[in-house]
Write a protein that holds these residues in place. Structure first.
Motif, mmCIF file in Angstrom:
data_model
loop_
_atom_site.group_PDB
_atom_site.id
_atom_site.type_symbol
_atom_site.label_atom_id
_atom_site.label_comp_id
_atom_site.label_asym_id
_atom_site.label_seq_id
_atom_site.Cartn_x
_atom_site.Cartn_y
_atom_site.Cartn_z
ATOM 1 N N MET A 1 43.459 46.132 14.964
ATOM 2 C CA MET A 1 42.916 45.583 16.074
ATOM 3 C C MET A 1 43.253 46.572 17.150
ATOM 4 S SD MET A 1 44.544 42.031 17.396
ATOM 5 C CE MET A 1 45.066 41.982 18.957
ATOM 6 N N THR A 2 42.337 46.989 18.287
ATOM 7 C CA THR A 2 42.308 47.812 19.080
ATOM 8 C C THR A 2 43.276 47.060 20.378
ATOM 9 O OG1 THR A 2 40.444 48.645 18.549
ATOM 10 C CG2 THR A 2 41.360 49.319 20.766
ATOM 11 N N GLN A 3 44.139 47.977 20.964
ATOM 12 C CA GLN A 3 44.884 47.393 22.081
ATOM 13 C C GLN A 3 44.186 47.498 23.518
ATOM 14 O OE1 GLN A 3 48.729 48.513 22.285
ATOM 15 N NE2 GLN A 3 49.535 46.834 21.230
ATOM 16 N N LEU A 4 44.164 46.683 24.371
ATOM 17 C CA LEU A 4 43.425 46.604 25.619
ATOM 18 C C LEU A 4 44.368 47.355 26.437
ATOM 19 C CD1 LEU A 4 42.193 42.997 25.899
ATOM 20 C CD2 LEU A 4 40.859 45.104 25.240
ATOM 21 N N PRO A 5 43.998 48.121 27.602
ATOM 22 C CA PRO A 5 44.677 48.522 28.830
ATOM 23 C C PRO A 5 45.251 47.413 29.375
ATOM 24 C CG PRO A 5 42.440 49.554 28.914
ATOM 25 C CD PRO A 5 42.648 48.390 27.555
ATOM 26 N N TYR A 6 46.505 47.479 29.865
ATOM 27 C CA TYR A 6 47.172 46.441 30.507
ATOM 28 C C TYR A 6 46.401 45.646 31.573
ATOM 29 C CZ TYR A 6 50.850 44.467 33.549
ATOM 30 O OH TYR A 6 51.382 43.651 34.476
ATOM 31 N N GLU A 7 45.960 46.356 32.451
ATOM 32 C CA GLU A 7 44.837 45.309 33.501
ATOM 33 C C GLU A 7 43.899 44.885 32.942
ATOM 34 O OE1 GLU A 7 45.903 45.151 36.471
ATOM 35 O OE2 GLU A 7 47.576 46.417 36.468
ATOM 36 N N GLU A 8 43.247 45.224 32.047
ATOM 37 C CA GLU A 8 42.274 44.744 31.222
ATOM 38 C C GLU A 8 42.509 43.553 30.615
ATOM 39 O OE1 GLU A 8 38.578 45.482 27.987
ATOM 40 O OE2 GLU A 8 39.470 46.975 29.109
ATOM 41 N N ALA A 9 43.735 43.560 29.924
ATOM 42 C CA ALA A 9 44.277 42.440 29.424
ATOM 43 C C ALA A 9 44.739 41.269 30.074
ATOM 44 C CB ALA A 9 45.494 42.832 28.356
ATOM 45 N N LEU A 10 45.453 41.830 31.432
ATOM 46 C CA LEU A 10 45.757 40.755 32.215
ATOM 47 C C LEU A 10 44.430 39.861 32.816
ATOM 48 C CD1 LEU A 10 48.271 42.468 34.686
ATOM 49 C CD2 LEU A 10 48.622 40.613 33.126
ATOM 50 N N GLU A 11 43.397 40.806 32.988
ATOM 51 C CA GLU A 11 41.996 40.125 33.531
ATOM 52 C C GLU A 11 41.532 39.289 32.433
ATOM 53 O OE1 GLU A 11 39.451 38.808 36.332
ATOM 54 O OE2 GLU A 11 41.027 40.291 36.660
ATOM 55 N N ARG A 12 41.667 39.641 31.282
ATOM 56 C CA ARG A 12 41.198 38.590 30.170
ATOM 57 C C ARG A 12 42.087 37.517 30.085
ATOM 58 N NH1 ARG A 12 39.767 41.115 24.438
ATOM 59 N NH2 ARG A 12 38.117 42.077 25.699
ATOM 60 N N ALA A 13 43.152 37.729 30.207
ATOM 61 C CA ALA A 13 43.999 36.569 30.336
ATOM 62 C C ALA A 13 43.755 35.414 31.599
ATOM 63 C CB ALA A 13 45.638 36.721 30.367
ATOM 64 N N ARG A 14 43.605 35.988 32.749
ATOM 65 C CA ARG A 14 43.207 35.482 33.728
ATOM 66 C C ARG A 14 41.990 34.532 33.590
ATOM 67 N NH1 ARG A 14 43.811 38.707 37.079
ATOM 68 N NH2 ARG A 14 45.714 37.841 38.070
ATOM 69 N N THR A 15 40.643 35.114 32.895
ATOM 70 C CA THR A 15 39.667 34.477 32.647
ATOM 71 C C THR A 15 39.655 33.510 31.793
ATOM 72 O OG1 THR A 15 38.503 36.698 33.010
ATOM 73 C CG2 THR A 15 37.254 34.995 31.709
ATOM 74 N N GLU A 16 40.543 33.548 30.610
ATOM 75 C CA GLU A 16 40.906 32.368 29.639
ATOM 76 C C GLU A 16 41.499 31.423 30.411
ATOM 77 O OE1 GLU A 16 39.580 32.224 26.588
ATOM 78 O OE2 GLU A 16 38.646 33.979 26.942
ATOM 79 N N LEU A 17 42.500 31.706 31.280
ATOM 80 C CA LEU A 17 43.182 30.477 31.632
ATOM 81 C C LEU A 17 42.468 29.713 32.662
ATOM 82 C CD1 LEU A 17 46.584 32.137 32.509
ATOM 83 C CD2 LEU A 17 46.153 30.146 31.018
ATOM 84 N N GLU A 18 41.372 30.398 33.305
ATOM 85 C CA GLU A 18 40.441 29.716 34.325
ATOM 86 C C GLU A 18 39.608 28.813 33.734
ATOM 87 O OE1 GLU A 18 38.978 33.156 36.605
ATOM 88 O OE2 GLU A 18 40.594 33.092 37.934
#
Length: 76
Positions: A1-18
């Motif tokens: 599993m490839t780790q995402l850069p921190y900012e990209e992970a935050l943006e993905r979390a924001r998108t999923e929460l929205e």
């Protein structure tokens, strides 16, 4: 599993929460009129809506990080 850069992970979390918030809002809007205090499923939807909205606000908050007035090593 490839780790995402921190900012990209935050943006993905924001998108999923929205997305989750949107789904919950749709479900609440389509929910039949609840009986006050007696509908556990409706209360759970309201609780989840609050938790998700709070999480989105937390992602947008910028923590205060104290920095020295002079950006020099001896100023710390």
């Amino acid at each position: 599993m490839t780790q995402l850069p921190y900012e990209e992970a935050l943006e993905r979390a924001r998108t999923e929460l929205e997305s989750a918030l949107s789904l919950i809002l749709q479900e609440i809007a389509a929910y039949p009129t609840p009986i006050s205090g007696c509908d556990a499923q409706y209360i759970r939807l309201i609780s989840d809506r609050t938790r998700i909205a709070s999480s989105l606000r937390d992602l947008d908050d910028r923590p205060f990080v104290a920095t020295p007035r002079k950006l020099e090593p001896e100023a710390a």
